[in-house]
Motif scaffolding. Structure first.
Motif, short mmCIF file in Angstrom:
data_model
loop_
_atom_site.label_atom_id
_atom_site.label_comp_id
_atom_site.label_asym_id
_atom_site.label_seq_id
_atom_site.Cartn_x
_atom_site.Cartn_y
_atom_site.Cartn_z
N GLY A 35 1.02 -1.08 0.14
CA GLY A 35 0.14 -0.05 0.00
C GLY A 35 0.99 1.12 0.16
N LEU A 36 0.30 2.42 -0.42
CA LEU A 36 1.15 3.61 -0.27
C LEU A 36 1.50 3.99 1.13
N SER A 37 2.22 4.90 1.04
CA SER A 37 2.60 5.68 2.18
C SER A 37 1.39 6.13 3.01
N GLY A 38 1.36 5.67 4.24
CA GLY A 38 0.03 6.36 5.01
C GLY A 38 -1.14 5.37 4.92
N ALA A 39 -1.16 4.40 4.02
CA ALA A 39 -2.37 3.65 3.91
C ALA A 39 -2.59 2.81 5.23
N GLY A 40 -1.71 2.39 5.97
CA GLY A 40 -2.02 1.93 7.44
C GLY A 40 -1.33 0.57 7.56
N LYS A 41 -0.30 0.45 6.65
CA LYS A 41 0.53 -0.81 6.68
C LYS A 41 1.15 -1.01 8.08
N SER A 42 1.88 0.10 8.62
CA SER A 42 2.66 -0.06 9.76
C SER A 42 1.49 -0.01 11.00
N THR A 43 0.51 0.49 10.96
CA THR A 43 -0.59 0.36 11.97
C THR A 43 -1.13 -1.00 12.23
N LEU A 44 -1.44 -1.52 11.04
CA LEU A 44 -1.60 -2.94 11.17
C LEU A 44 -0.75 -3.74 11.72
N LEU A 45 0.51 -3.76 11.41
CA LEU A 45 1.67 -4.74 11.75
C LEU A 45 1.87 -4.32 13.28
N ARG A 46 1.82 -3.12 13.80
CA ARG A 46 2.11 -2.99 14.98
C ARG A 46 1.17 -3.20 15.92
N SER A 47 -0.22 -3.45 15.46
CA SER A 47 -1.15 -3.81 16.28
C SER A 47 -1.11 -5.16 16.70
N ILE A 48 -0.49 -5.87 15.80
CA ILE A 48 -0.65 -7.68 16.22
C ILE A 48 0.38 -7.86 17.57
N ASN A 49 1.31 -7.18 17.52
CA ASN A 49 1.99 -7.45 19.03
C ASN A 49 1.98 -6.22 19.94
N ARG A 50 0.82 -5.55 19.69
CA ARG A 50 0.47 -4.45 20.82
C ARG A 50 1.46 -3.33 21.00
N LEU A 51 2.30 -3.07 19.87
CA LEU A 51 3.28 -2.02 19.89
C LEU A 51 2.34 -0.62 20.07
N HIS A 52 1.31 -0.76 19.73
CA HIS A 52 -0.01 0.33 19.94
C HIS A 52 -1.10 -0.47 20.36
N GLU A 53 -1.91 0.40 20.89
CA GLU A 53 -3.40 -0.22 21.19
C GLU A 53 -4.38 0.07 20.10
N ILE A 54 -5.17 -0.87 20.05
CA ILE A 54 -6.24 -0.48 18.82
C ILE A 54 -7.52 0.12 19.63
N THR A 55 -8.34 0.72 18.90
CA THR A 55 -9.36 1.50 19.39
C THR A 55 -10.58 0.47 19.86
N SER A 56 -10.83 -0.57 18.80
CA SER A 56 -11.79 -1.20 18.92
C SER A 56 -11.55 -2.71 18.31
N GLY A 57 -12.54 -3.58 18.68
CA GLY A 57 -12.27 -5.12 17.90
C GLY A 57 -11.35 -5.73 18.82
N ASP A 58 -10.72 -7.03 18.18
CA ASP A 58 -9.94 -7.70 18.86
C ASP A 58 -8.87 -8.47 18.04
N ILE A 59 -7.76 -8.66 18.76
CA ILE A 59 -6.71 -9.46 17.72
C ILE A 59 -6.36 -10.58 18.67
N SER A 60 -6.36 -11.85 18.05
CA SER A 60 -5.96 -13.11 18.96
C SER A 60 -4.84 -13.69 18.34
#
Ligand code: ADP
Ligand code: ADP
Length: 237
Positions: A35-60
């Motif tokens: 995806g292009l810069s700013g698409a959300g790739k890094s946000t998606l990846l960093r959510s997996i090991n909780r480098l940052h918190e998600i706002t809603s939903g769940d990752i298992s």
């Protein structure tokens, strides 16, 4: 298995990072997120090991929610996930071996490891990991004496020493030249094949994704806009 259920992420300033992502990544997959810069790739990846918190939903991960796990259990879950960054994140003035042993630190009391007292098993794992990325002969060099590609292979070895079952690589080749890019991608793919390590890589070059991925996920504005095989990606492009 990494499972996203209706995952959204809104940054404190109101920027939307991810919008209602549903996604399942199976063991052993080599997924490339494009995806292009700013698409959300890094946000998606960093959510997996909780480098940052998600706002809603769940990752298992393997049926266990990482979103609601805390303390020691969270640390144990994170141990199973190796993280690789564009900027390598090595301790520059330390040797290659010490950087790889850093993957073992979470397993022991801090004092012992601070004193450099690693059990024999840790040394074995570290050397095995260095061997896998062909960096055994560089074990006693300082990290900052290595080329970018070599440093990235050390960070892969660190993830292996950690006995990670999942590797997350956030733009691992973005600062490398074309030749070294291939060496690092080859290593990641070979390790994925040989050891069955589930691998998720962010890239901004679709060509590279097609060449290495078993599955390509295209992201735009925090949503998944494509999910398929490299062959399907070629058909659509
Ligand atoms: P734009 O035209 O604005 O660049 P794209 O249609 O390329 O938007 O989609 C955004 C991102 O999603 C792109 O960077 C691309 O890598 C990825 N993408 C979209 N469709 C595909 C596809 N069929 N195959 C592979 N990647 C895709
Ligand atoms: P990519 O990795 O595909 O380049 P990112 O996941 O970094 O995209 O960014 C997704 C969106 O979230 C972008 O609009 C970006 O500007 C925004 N963003 C990323 N990090 C932050 C942050 N810490 N605070 C606010 N917005 C952010």
């Amino acid at each position: 298995m990494i499972q996203f259920k209706q995952v959204s992420k809104v940054y404190p300033n109101g920027t939307v990072g991810l919008q209602e992502i549903d996604l399942a990544i199976r063991p052993g997959e080599f997924v490339v997120i494009v995806g292009l810069s700013g698409a959300g790739k890094s946000t998606l990846l960093r959510s997996i090991n909780r480098l940052h918190e998600i706002t809603s939903g769940d990752i298992s991960i393997d049926g266990r929610s990482i979103t609601s796990t805390k303390g020691r259990e969270l640390r144990v879950m994170r141990r199973g996930i190796g993280m690789i960054f564009q900027s390598f994140n090595l301790v520059k003035r330390s040797t290659v071996l010490r950087n790889v042993l850093a993957g073992r630190v979470g397993y022991h009391s801090t004092l012992r490891t601070m004193l450099g007292l690693f059990p024999k098993r840790d040394m074995e794992l570290a050397f095995e990991a260095l061997d896998r990325v062909n960096m055994l002969d560089k074990a006693y060099q300082r990290a900052d004496q290595l080329s970018g590609g070599q440093q990235q292979r050390v960070s892969i070895a660190r993830a292996l020493a950690q006995e990670a079952k999942i590797i997350l690589a956030d733009e691992p080749v973005a600062s490398l030249d074309p030749l070294t890019t291939r060496q690092v991608m080859d290593d990641l793919r070979r390790i994925n094949r040989e050891m069955g390590i589930t691998t998720v890589v962010n890239l901004h070059f679709v060509d590279l994704a097609r060449e290495y991925a078993t599955r390509i996920i295209g992201v735009r504005a925090g949503r998944i806009v494509f999910d398929g095989t490299p062959a399907q990606a070629t058909d659509e492009a």
